[in-house]
Design an enzyme around this catalytic site. Structure first.
Site, PDB file in Angstrom:
ATOM      1  N   GLY A  56     119.994 -83.422 -28.487  1.00 49.23           N
ATOM      2  CA  GLY A  56     120.050 -83.642 -29.931  1.00 49.23           C
ATOM      3  C   GLY A  56     118.679 -83.644 -30.562  1.00 49.23           C
ATOM      4  O   GLY A  56     118.481 -83.122 -31.669  1.00 49.23           O
ATOM      5  N   ASP A  57     117.707 -84.239 -29.875  1.00 46.72           N
ATOM      6  CA  ASP A  57     116.342 -84.278 -30.388  1.00 46.72           C
ATOM      7  C   ASP A  57     115.724 -82.889 -30.458  1.00 46.72           C
ATOM      8  O   ASP A  57     115.132 -82.499 -31.467  1.00 46.72           O
ATOM      9  CB  ASP A  57     115.470 -85.168 -29.499  1.00 46.72           C
ATOM     10  CG  ASP A  57     115.712 -86.645 -29.740  1.00 46.72           C
ATOM     11  OD1 ASP A  57     115.791 -87.059 -30.904  1.00 46.72           O
ATOM     12  OD2 ASP A  57     115.817 -87.390 -28.757  1.00 46.72           O
ATOM     13  N   THR A  58     115.824 -82.149 -29.364  1.00 47.01           N
ATOM     14  CA  THR A  58     115.157 -80.849 -29.329  1.00 47.01           C
ATOM     15  C   THR A  58     115.829 -79.834 -30.242  1.00 47.01           C
ATOM     16  O   THR A  58     115.151 -78.979 -30.822  1.00 47.01           O
ATOM     17  CB  THR A  58     115.075 -80.315 -27.888  1.00 47.01           C
ATOM     18  OG1 THR A  58     116.366 -80.394 -27.271  1.00 47.01           O
ATOM     19  CG2 THR A  58     114.100 -81.136 -27.069  1.00 47.01           C
TER      20      THR A  58
ATOM     21  N   SER B  38     114.449 -80.580 -33.541  1.00 48.14           N
ATOM     22  CA  SER B  38     113.072 -80.100 -33.590  1.00 48.14           C
ATOM     23  C   SER B  38     113.017 -78.611 -33.896  1.00 48.14           C
ATOM     24  O   SER B  38     112.191 -78.149 -34.707  1.00 48.14           O
ATOM     25  CB  SER B  38     112.375 -80.370 -32.255  1.00 48.14           C
ATOM     26  OG  SER B  38     112.326 -81.745 -31.972  1.00 48.14           O
TER      27      SER B  38
END
Length: 403
Positions: A174-176, A179
């Site tokens: 989810g973070d990447t 990003s």
């Protein structure tokens, strides 16, 4: 440490980025820009710095993850609870092209560093704002992490086997994903500013929306047919055959035999011409209806042979296949080596370290690693001197814990 002197050919050379945030989503986005030549100044709190410095496996007290995610960045320590530190941020923003932040919505506004304040200083500013739920909506102030975003975005529910609880992928996807959308948004906004005569703007990226955006036909299938996609283990739902199959030596092989011509070649390779010639299985929709039968036939063959034999046979038949790679497999793989996807550098104590190569590969202006993640505050004096702060002032601020 390996260096590359020819940095003028970098595609983002001259772009100035100010990173305010921690851990993954914001820092990974600015890290992508740094790999392609952007001058990234990372703001960290004094003493401890970004918590990522202590995440996962450590070497001499510093995360090995840190060295890859923070490569090519300059570390500047500023305690943003002090107005003096916030004043320095405003001076840096005046010269920045892009600001990337991933604080909880409202945090920067409380410090007088929100979009309205920063864009007034620099009307051409592009600001990437990454948060769990976005800058608006009823959930905006809730803390958000990748695990929650993957659940809300629909990914967790469809991951795993139906008779077991939902599982996560092994990385903070989810973070990447957020990003990547953040970096893409920044580049689109920069193009609009420089080519279309537009103005500065902010990019609002929510972690859960970044996950939701890659969920393929999840919502169209529900809206038209009321279908709720369920967990399907290692198979690819609605596409047949495509699965993970056991081999005689206890290893697994991934086989994607879902193209019509590929399916026929696969059936010939495993000695099941009867299935390959069956008109009911000629196209994917027919195969999906008999997917369990096809998986059983393929598994019956793979379980008779070791993995290496299976790979050789399928390669000869031009059927897409692969082993399940471990970190050790990746580090030894000749294809990774041929494409320079494992790069060797040195840590400050001389310890060799391998980092992932740069993606994507630009033919004329490729990205590069110029240095690994910096020491905490390594560039504070250099960067603050560039905005007119002298040695005596640096000493005073350091004594008060401002830097």
């Amino acid at each position: 440490m390996e260096q590359n002197a020819d940095i003028k050919s970098a595609p983002l050379q001259g772009v100035k980025v100010l990173e305010m945030g921690a851990l993954i989503a914001g820092p990974y986005a600015s890290g992508l820009l740094a790999q392609f030549g952007a001058d990234v100044i990372k703001i960290e709190p004094p003493k401890e710095g970004d918590p990522l410095r202590k995440w996962r496996k450590l070497h001499n007290g510093t995360s090995l993850w840190w060295y890859t995610q923070s490569r090519n960045k300059k570390s500047v320590t500023l305690d943003l609870k002090f107005e003096e530190a916030r004043a320095i941020v405003r001076r840096l923003v005046a010269e920045a092209d892009i600001v990337i932040e991933n604080f909880r919505p409202g945090t920067l506004e409380k410090w007088g560093l929100g979009w309205n304040e920063l864009s007034a200083i620099n009307p051409a500013l592009i600001m990437v704002r990454i948060s769990g739920y976005g800058q608006t909506g009823p959930n905006r102030e809730r803390p958000g992490f990748a695990a929650i975003a993957e659940s809300m975005g629909g990914l967790r529910y469809v991951t795993g086997f139906q008779d077991r609880p939902p599982v996560r992928v092994g990385v903070s996807l989810g973070d990447t994903l957020a990003s990547l959308y953040g970096a893409l948004g920044a580049l689109m906004a920069m193009h609009h500013l420089k080519v279309n005569g537009g103005k500065g703007q902010f990019i609002d990226v929510a972690l859960y929306e970044a996950v939701f955006a890659v969920m393929e036909s999840l919502i169209p299938e529900y809206s038209v047919q009321g279908n709720v996609r369920e967990r399907s283990g290692s198979s690819l739902p609605g596409i047949s055959p495509s699965n993970t199959y056991p081999c005689a030596d206890g290893q697994y092989v991934i086989i994607a035999g879902n193209g019509d011509a590929i399916f026929k070649r696969l059936m010939r390779a495993i000695g099941r011409d009867d299935l390959g010639d069956d008109p009911d299985l000629e196209h994917n929709d027919g195969r999906v209806r008999q997917n369990d039968k096809l998986d059983a036939a393929i598994a019956a063959w793979t379980m008779q042979h070791d993995l290496e034999h299976v790979l050789v046979v399928l390669d000869k038949a031009a059927v897409p296949n692969g082993r399940v790679y471990t970190a050790e497999d990746i580090s030894k793989d000749p294809h990774y080596k041929a494409r320079n996807m494992i790069e060797r550098f040195e840590l400050p104590d001389g310890q060799p370290i391998d980092l992932p190569g740069i993606v994507p590969k630009l033919s004329e202006t490729p990205g590069r690693t110029n240095w690994v993640g910096p020491k905490l505050g390594e560039h504070t004096d250099e960067v603050l001197a560039s905005v007119g702060i002298g040695a005596d002032e640096l000493k005073r601020m350091r004594s008060f814990g401002i830097i």
